[in-house]
Design a protein around this motif. Structure first.
Motif, PDB file in Angstrom:
ATOM      1  N   ALA A  57      58.890  42.139 -28.870  1.00  0.00           N
ATOM      2  CA  ALA A  57      58.037  40.955 -28.974  1.00  0.00           C
ATOM      3  C   ALA A  57      58.818  39.726 -29.436  1.00  0.00           C
ATOM      4  CB  ALA A  57      56.882  41.226 -29.928  1.00  0.00           C
ATOM      5  N   GLY A  58      60.046  39.909 -29.901  1.00  0.00           N
ATOM      6  CA  GLY A  58      60.878  38.788 -30.311  1.00  0.00           C
ATOM      7  C   GLY A  58      60.646  38.333 -31.736  1.00  0.00           C
ATOM      8  N   MET A  59      60.043  39.165 -32.546  1.00  0.00           N
ATOM      9  CA  MET A  59      59.777  38.794 -33.934  1.00  0.00           C
ATOM     10  C   MET A  59      61.032  38.969 -34.780  1.00  0.00           C
ATOM     11  SD  MET A  59      56.082  40.438 -34.559  1.00  0.00           S
ATOM     12  CE  MET A  59      54.808  40.257 -33.362  1.00  0.00           C
ATOM     13  N   LYS A  60      61.148  38.141 -35.814  1.00  0.00           N
ATOM     14  CA  LYS A  60      62.343  38.173 -36.668  1.00  0.00           C
ATOM     15  C   LYS A  60      62.041  38.665 -38.085  1.00  0.00           C
ATOM     16  CE  LYS A  60      64.937  36.169 -33.555  1.00  0.00           C
ATOM     17  NZ  LYS A  60      65.782  36.967 -32.720  1.00  0.00           N
ATOM     18  N   ASP A  61      61.017  38.152 -38.720  1.00  0.00           N
ATOM     19  CA  ASP A  61      60.723  38.471 -40.119  1.00  0.00           C
ATOM     20  C   ASP A  61      59.357  39.142 -40.218  1.00  0.00           C
ATOM     21  OD1 ASP A  61      63.092  37.334 -41.041  1.00  0.00           O
ATOM     22  OD2 ASP A  61      62.202  35.345 -41.152  1.00  0.00           O
ATOM     23  N   ILE A  62      59.359  40.452 -40.304  1.00  0.00           N
ATOM     24  CA  ILE A  62      58.106  41.190 -40.369  1.00  0.00           C
ATOM     25  C   ILE A  62      58.334  42.507 -41.096  1.00  0.00           C
ATOM     26  CG2 ILE A  62      58.349  42.343 -38.153  1.00  0.00           C
ATOM     27  CD1 ILE A  62      55.329  41.756 -37.758  1.00  0.00           C
ATOM     28  N   THR A  63      57.351  42.919 -41.861  1.00  0.00           N
ATOM     29  CA  THR A  63      57.376  44.193 -42.566  1.00  0.00           C
ATOM     30  C   THR A  63      56.198  45.015 -42.087  1.00  0.00           C
ATOM     31  OG1 THR A  63      58.330  43.153 -44.514  1.00  0.00           O
ATOM     32  CG2 THR A  63      57.305  45.283 -44.842  1.00  0.00           C
ATOM     33  N   SER A  64      56.397  46.321 -41.971  1.00  0.00           N
ATOM     34  CA  SER A  64      55.283  47.171 -41.552  1.00  0.00           C
ATOM     35  C   SER A  64      55.191  48.387 -42.451  1.00  0.00           C
ATOM     36  CB  SER A  64      55.465  47.620 -40.107  1.00  0.00           C
ATOM     37  OG  SER A  64      56.457  48.608 -40.027  1.00  0.00           O
ATOM     38  N   LYS A  65      53.996  48.931 -42.481  1.00  0.00           N
ATOM     39  CA  LYS A  65      53.742  50.175 -43.196  1.00  0.00           C
ATOM     40  C   LYS A  65      52.898  51.038 -42.281  1.00  0.00           C
ATOM     41  CE  LYS A  65      53.456  53.041 -46.623  1.00  0.00           C
ATOM     42  NZ  LYS A  65      54.589  53.891 -46.887  1.00  0.00           N
ATOM     43  N   ILE A  66      53.338  52.270 -42.077  1.00  0.00           N
ATOM     44  CA  ILE A  66      52.606  53.204 -41.236  1.00  0.00           C
ATOM     45  C   ILE A  66      51.770  54.093 -42.144  1.00  0.00           C
ATOM     46  CG2 ILE A  66      52.800  55.097 -39.585  1.00  0.00           C
ATOM     47  CD1 ILE A  66      55.503  53.887 -38.752  1.00  0.00           C
ATOM     48  N   HIS A  67      50.447  54.034 -41.964  1.00  0.00           N
ATOM     49  CA  HIS A  67      49.518  54.880 -42.716  1.00  0.00           C
ATOM     50  C   HIS A  67      49.048  55.947 -41.741  1.00  0.00           C
ATOM     51  CE1 HIS A  67      49.407  51.643 -45.639  1.00  0.00           C
ATOM     52  NE2 HIS A  67      49.160  50.819 -44.637  1.00  0.00           N
ATOM     53  N   SER A  68      49.713  57.085 -41.762  1.00  0.00           N
ATOM     54  CA  SER A  68      49.403  58.065 -40.738  1.00  0.00           C
ATOM     55  C   SER A  68      49.631  59.465 -41.252  1.00  0.00           C
ATOM     56  CB  SER A  68      50.293  57.802 -39.522  1.00  0.00           C
ATOM     57  OG  SER A  68      50.079  58.774 -38.551  1.00  0.00           O
ATOM     58  N   ARG A  69      48.790  60.358 -40.795  1.00  0.00           N
ATOM     59  CA  ARG A  69      49.019  61.769 -41.089  1.00  0.00           C
ATOM     60  C   ARG A  69      49.775  62.429 -39.948  1.00  0.00           C
ATOM     61  NH1 ARG A  69      43.175  63.624 -43.468  1.00  0.00           N
ATOM     62  NH2 ARG A  69      43.159  62.158 -45.179  1.00  0.00           N
ATOM     63  N   THR A  70      50.003  61.681 -38.899  1.00  0.00           N
ATOM     64  CA  THR A  70      50.669  62.214 -37.728  1.00  0.00           C
ATOM     65  C   THR A  70      52.020  61.539 -37.534  1.00  0.00           C
ATOM     66  OG1 THR A  70      50.490  62.551 -35.349  1.00  0.00           O
ATOM     67  CG2 THR A  70      49.515  60.566 -36.207  1.00  0.00           C
ATOM     68  N   LYS A  71      52.922  62.219 -36.886  1.00  0.00           N
ATOM     69  CA  LYS A  71      54.216  61.631 -36.550  1.00  0.00           C
ATOM     70  C   LYS A  71      54.281  61.294 -35.069  1.00  0.00           C
ATOM     71  CE  LYS A  71      56.705  63.878 -40.246  1.00  0.00           C
ATOM     72  NZ  LYS A  71      57.777  64.781 -40.626  1.00  0.00           N
ATOM     73  N   ASN A  72      53.113  61.225 -34.432  1.00  0.00           N
ATOM     74  CA  ASN A  72      53.032  60.932 -33.009  1.00  0.00           C
ATOM     75  C   ASN A  72      53.388  59.467 -32.762  1.00  0.00           C
ATOM     76  OD1 ASN A  72      52.281  60.475 -30.371  1.00  0.00           O
ATOM     77  ND2 ASN A  72      50.421  61.704 -30.514  1.00  0.00           N
TER      78      ASN A  72
END
Length: 120
Positions: A69-84
């Protein structure tokens, strides 16, 4: 018949499908998102947050999508019980769809903007 000759129609169909489903994402001047976004797809949940000057702090499929998407400054958190990874990727795309269009932003801010740009 060669292998490349049989794959040509498949490639064209995949490219046409990709063009049809492409998203326009509104980014800030820093090539980030304007506000935190959350989305859930199946059992996979993702939170995307803007950050300043830290680069991309994301893992798994989120990093791939954010890079594309061309983004430069972003943080993410995955809230998941799956590794899919497919569900994580779909949750990321769903979160980016939530950014909205210009019409959505003007309605959210209470600004009366023309639906179509005026030509001068």
């Amino acid at each position: 018949m060669s292998l490349s000759a049989t794959n040509a129609p498949r490639s064209a169909k995949a490219l046409a499908s990709a063009r049809k489903n492409m998203l326009a994402i509104r980014l800030t001047k820093e090539m980030s998102i304007s506000r935190p976004l959350e989305a859930k797809y199946s059992r996979a949940g993702v939170t995307l947050m803007p950050n300043r000057g830290r680069g991309i702090v994301a893992g798994s499929a989120v990093r791939d999508i954010v890079n594309l998407a061309g983004m430069k400054d972003i943080t993410s958190k995955i809230h998941s019980r799956t590794k899919n990874k497919l569900n994580i990727a779909r949750a990321t795309i769903k979160a980016l769809e939530a950014i909205g269009t210009k019409k959505h932003f003007t309605k959210e801010m209470g600004i009366n903007a023309p639906a179509t740009p005026t030509k001068e």
